[in-house]
Design an enzyme around this catalytic site. Structure first.
Site, PDB file in Angstrom:
ATOM      1  N   GLU A  60      45.099  49.316  45.383  1.00 51.36           N
ATOM      2  CA  GLU A  60      46.182  48.132  45.944  1.00 51.36           C
ATOM      3  C   GLU A  60      46.990  49.351  46.788  1.00 51.36           C
ATOM      4  OE1 GLU A  60      45.614  48.178  42.592  1.00 51.36           O
ATOM      5  OE2 GLU A  60      44.900  46.442  42.415  1.00 51.36           O
ATOM      6  N   HIS A 129      51.631  41.633  33.380  1.00 48.55           N
ATOM      7  CA  HIS A 129      50.735  40.685  33.440  1.00 48.55           C
ATOM      8  C   HIS A 129      51.288  39.330  34.249  1.00 48.55           C
ATOM      9  CE1 HIS A 129      47.317  42.493  33.197  1.00 48.55           C
ATOM     10  NE2 HIS A 129      46.643  41.982  34.176  1.00 48.55           N
TER      11      HIS A 129
HETATM   12  C1  LIG Z   1      45.459  47.274  38.911  1.00 50.00           C
HETATM   13  C2  LIG Z   1      44.875  46.182  38.389  1.00 50.00           C
HETATM   14  N1  LIG Z   1      44.896  45.816  39.381  1.00 50.00           N
HETATM   15  C3  LIG Z   1      43.927  44.935  39.429  1.00 50.00           C
HETATM   16  C4  LIG Z   1      43.501  44.062  38.032  1.00 50.00           C
HETATM   17  C5  LIG Z   1      43.117  42.734  37.764  1.00 50.00           C
HETATM   18  N2  LIG Z   1      41.479  43.143  37.049  1.00 50.00           N
HETATM   19  C6  LIG Z   1      41.549  43.182  35.437  1.00 50.00           C
HETATM   20  S1  LIG Z   1      40.526  43.780  36.044  1.00 50.00           S
HETATM   21  C7  LIG Z   1      39.235  44.036  37.091  1.00 50.00           C
HETATM   22  C8  LIG Z   1      38.455  44.411  37.064  1.00 50.00           C
HETATM   23  C9  LIG Z   1      38.243  46.028  36.712  1.00 50.00           C
HETATM   24  O1  LIG Z   1      36.653  46.128  36.733  1.00 50.00           O
HETATM   25  P1  LIG Z   1      36.238  47.561  35.733  1.00 50.00           P
HETATM   26  O2  LIG Z   1      37.596  48.286  36.259  1.00 50.00           O
HETATM   27  O3  LIG Z   1      35.471  47.662  36.314  1.00 50.00           O
HETATM   28  O4  LIG Z   1      36.313  46.921  34.021  1.00 50.00           O
HETATM   29  P2  LIG Z   1      35.479  45.792  33.494  1.00 50.00           P
HETATM   30  O5  LIG Z   1      36.323  44.303  34.003  1.00 50.00           O
HETATM   31  O6  LIG Z   1      34.445  45.325  34.746  1.00 50.00           O
HETATM   32  O7  LIG Z   1      35.139  46.463  32.243  1.00 50.00           O
HETATM   33  C10 LIG Z   1      40.880  43.355  37.574  1.00 50.00           C
HETATM   34  C11 LIG Z   1      40.585  43.223  39.539  1.00 50.00           C
HETATM   35  C12 LIG Z   1      44.702  45.125  37.156  1.00 50.00           C
HETATM   36  N3  LIG Z   1      44.535  44.306  36.028  1.00 50.00           N
HETATM   37  N4  LIG Z   1      45.266  45.567  37.410  1.00 50.00           N
END
Ligand SMILES: Cc1ncc(C[n+]2csc(CCOP(=O)(O)OP(=O)(O)O)c2C)c(N)n1
Ligand SMILES: [Mg+2]
Lengths: 326, 319
Positions: A60, A129
């Site tokens: 971000e 959230h």
């Molecule tokens: C700072 C932040 N940005 C965006 C999100 C929205 N979000 C939640 S999970 C996710 C994907 C995360 O990917 P990863 O770290 O690979 O974990 P996975 O979900 O694949 O286990 C996103 C973009 C968030 N929760 N926090």
């Protein structure tokens, strides 16, 4: 007029502006094929391609600063931050860079960018959230702040935000995304000037000043009171910065009773600013009761749905506050 | 180090329990009993279970939003997990946090996180405590491939490195952050190479091989206590959508099916039978136990009271 959802209205505003100006581009997490976490940008990747609709890594701070840098050098970026809670990660670039770069460089720079982000509770997404953090950004000179409550307003205000030469934080309301309202046909290029409040319902006995998701609630309360012979005016400020001070002061003078309602925690909330503004103005001499604020409880948003529903103003708590003022 | 029969049993049971927990949770969603969303780790059970099982209670973990396997690995109580999922007073967070925030300090879990990469600085701080207080324990920090692009990842690895903090950074690489494949979010295929930037050791493992993960975690713990942080990347795959609402237009059914062939639980089961450590019947019995345990958890949760609004201000501040 046709009816479309709040989410569609936002998508139309972006798409129409992007067709008009090739230098508008859009970036954010999962806004491409996925269409955004709330489906707002569905179809845009297919229309504009990956040069203008860019999926970013989860980063971000860099997205926001990158938008500011691009905005200073010829582009007009729109950024989506998936939840307004994650503005906290973008804050440095937003507050210290984007907001200041015109002033601190003696007017040499302009930062025409829009940061779109959904705010508010009610989806069971809990503490991290669900926040309403608009007061944080309102406190920073150099940023404009918009929170629309209807599809019509969302479209017209977002177009104005995109055409504005300043960084605009455009906070959308998750729980309004699926609500419908009348919006002119796609070709009809209407704009709602930033800084103009909208009287959503006229009244003479009391003014409710509010914005965002609390607007439909305030209208519901006003309708119920009208059955009992009390006439409530509901003002939707729509843009928190710049604020339409005149509209608020004249309504306060007219009704003599003011209730300010917002979902964000009451302590340090924007309602305090509005109350102060009215108390500082000539409207003070017209007041028949103290100015009243009704914000969310000063607690994080809890997960349990019953608790979650009760920590923000409800039709019942707004009704109670109105009764206390009458 | 060869695993004992008991250790194998623990791994198999925990992975099966986790699968059952999530499949049941998914059904509760469909039945409309849950408000909000959830992120399932079906297909990734070996990661959290393999890493957490060899840890001691005094070793800390920080969990992700996709962390039921991490919690169960660390011996969290599925009754209280399920109760939290249903927002009940008896849940780990008194119904206030939900499954994105489950925590159990009594077993060393410092909590799941709704913010991508939010746990990395926290884990770094927990390891600072351990080092400062002279403990012989480590902190394990779970995060995803997507999280490895946040500033918090880079800042935490660097800080932990210069202070030689006893933290094991565990990246669960399931190839996607929501809809975004790692080949669109980073220009490397092996995330463990990032360790080199911070002057720490990095390894990459098959994230569906629970036995190797268990063994390597034991070695990593020793290493981390002596030398400071390490980055362990576990390559795996999530079978389900990112969350409740995901049309999965960004990947093919074939890709998902290929990974389903590599089920970590089935793989472990086959190994146990091949090596004649357990019979089919014994493993079926363990599965039945897990199924019953989750049934009981649902009953516990459903019979638990709702939290009261009268307690809403509790825990905003410590007394
Ligand atoms: C700072 C932040 N940005 C965006 C999100 C929205 N979000 C939640 S999970 C996710 C994907 C995360 O990917 P990863 O770290 O690979 O974990 P996975 O979900 O694949 O286990 C996103 C973009 C968030 N929760 N926090
Ligand atoms: Mg991932």
């Amino acid at each position: 007029m046709r009816e479309i959802t709040y989410a569609q209205a936002i998508q139309e505003a972006m798409s129409e502006e992007m067709r008009r100006d090739q230098n508008i581009m859009f970036m954010g997490e999962d806004i491409g094929v996925y269409g955004g976490a709330f489906g707002v940008s569905r179809g845009m990747f297919e229309e504009f391609g990956d040069k203008r609709v860019r999926d970013t890594p989860i980063t971000e701070l860099a997205i926001t600063g990158c938008a500011a840098g691009a905005a200073m050098t010829g582009l007009r970026p729109i950024v989506e931050i998936m939840f307004s809670d994650f503005m906290t990660l973008a804050m440095e670039q937003l507050v210290n860079q984007a907001a200041k770069n015109r002033f601190q460089f003696g007017g040499q720079a302009a930062v025409p960018m829009v940061l779109r982000t959904p705010g508010g509770s009610g989806t069971g997404a809990a503490e991290q959230h669900s926040q309403s953090l608009e007061a944080w950004v309102c406190h920073v000179p150099g940023l404009k702040v918009v929170i629309p409550s209807t599809p019509y307003d969302a479209k017209g205000l977002l177009k104005a935000a995109i055409r504005d030469n300043n960084p605009v934080v455009f906070i959308e309301q998750k729980l309004l995304y699926r609500t419908k309202g009348e919006v002119p046909e796609p070709g009809d290029d209407y704009i709602i000037e930033l800084g103009k409040a909208d009287i959503k319902r006229e009244g003479s006995d009391l003014t409710i000043i509010t914005y965002g998701r609390m607007v439909p609630r305030a209208l519901e309360v006003a309708e119920a009171f009208s059955q009992k012979g009390t006439s409530i005016e509901v003002i939707d400020i729509r843009t928190l910065v710049p604020l339409d001070t005149e509209a608020l002061i004249s309504s306060a003078k007219k009704t003599g009773r003011v209730l300010i309602v917002h979902e964000a925690c009451q302590r340090g909330g924007y309602g305090g600013e509005i109350a102060g503004l009215i108390a500082d103005s000539e409207a003070f001499f017209y007041l028949d009761a103290p100015i009243k604020r009704l914000g969310g409880l000063d607690v994080p948003i809890p997960y349990n749905p019953n608790l979650e529903a009760q920590v923000v103003p409800t039709v019942e708590s707004i009704t109670k506050a109105v009764n206390e003022l009458l | 180090m060869k695993l004992s029969k008991e250790q194998h049993k623990e791994l198999f049971y925990k992975m099966t329990l986790c699968r059952e927990f999530e499949e049941t949770a998914a059904k509760l969603f469909i039945a409309g009993k849950v408000h909000g969303t959830a992120h399932f780790c079906i297909g990734e059970e070996a990661t959290g279970v393999g890493v957490c099982s060899p840890l001691e209670v005094e070793d800390y973990i920080t969990q992700t939003h996709r962390g039921h396997n991490q919690g169960i690995g660390k011996n969290m109580d599925v009754n209280r997990m399920m109760a939290e999922f249903l927002g009940k007073q008896t849940g780990y967070c008194k119904g206030k946090g939900g499954c994105m925030h489950i925590a159990d300090f009594s077993v060393g879990s410092l909590g799941a996180n709704g913010v991508v990469a939010g746990g990395l600085p926290i884990a770094t701080g927990a390891a600072l405590s351990q080092q400062y207080l002279g403990k012989k324990n480590i902190t394990v920090c779970f995060f995803g491939d997507g999280a490895a692009n946040e500033g918090a990842f880079h800042e935490s690895l660097n800080l932990a490195s210069v202070w030689k903090l006893p933290v094991l950074f565990v990246c669960t690489n399931n190839l996607y952050g929501m809809s975004t494949h790692i080949n669109k979010s980073m220009n490397i295929e092996d995330i463990s190479v990032r360790a080199a930037s911070y002057g720490i050791k990095g390894i990459a493992l098959d994230g569906n091989d629970v036995v190797t993960i268990y063994q390597e975690t034991l070695k990593a713990k020793e290493y981390v206590l002596e030398h400071g942080p390490m980055l362990m990347v576990l390559n795996t795959y999530r079978w389900t959508g990112h969350s409740k609402s995901d049309a999965q237009l960004y990947r093919t059914k074939e890709e998902v099916n290929q990974w389903k062939e590599r089920c970590p639980i089935k793989r472990h089961r086959d190994l146990l039978i091949d090596q004649k450590l357990f019979t089919e019947e014994e493993l079926d019995e363990l599965k039945r136990e897990a199924v019953q345990k989750i049934k009981d958890a649902v009953a516990f949760a459903e019979n638990s009271p709702e939290p009261s609004i009268d307690d809403i201000f509790d825990d905003v501040y410590a007394l």
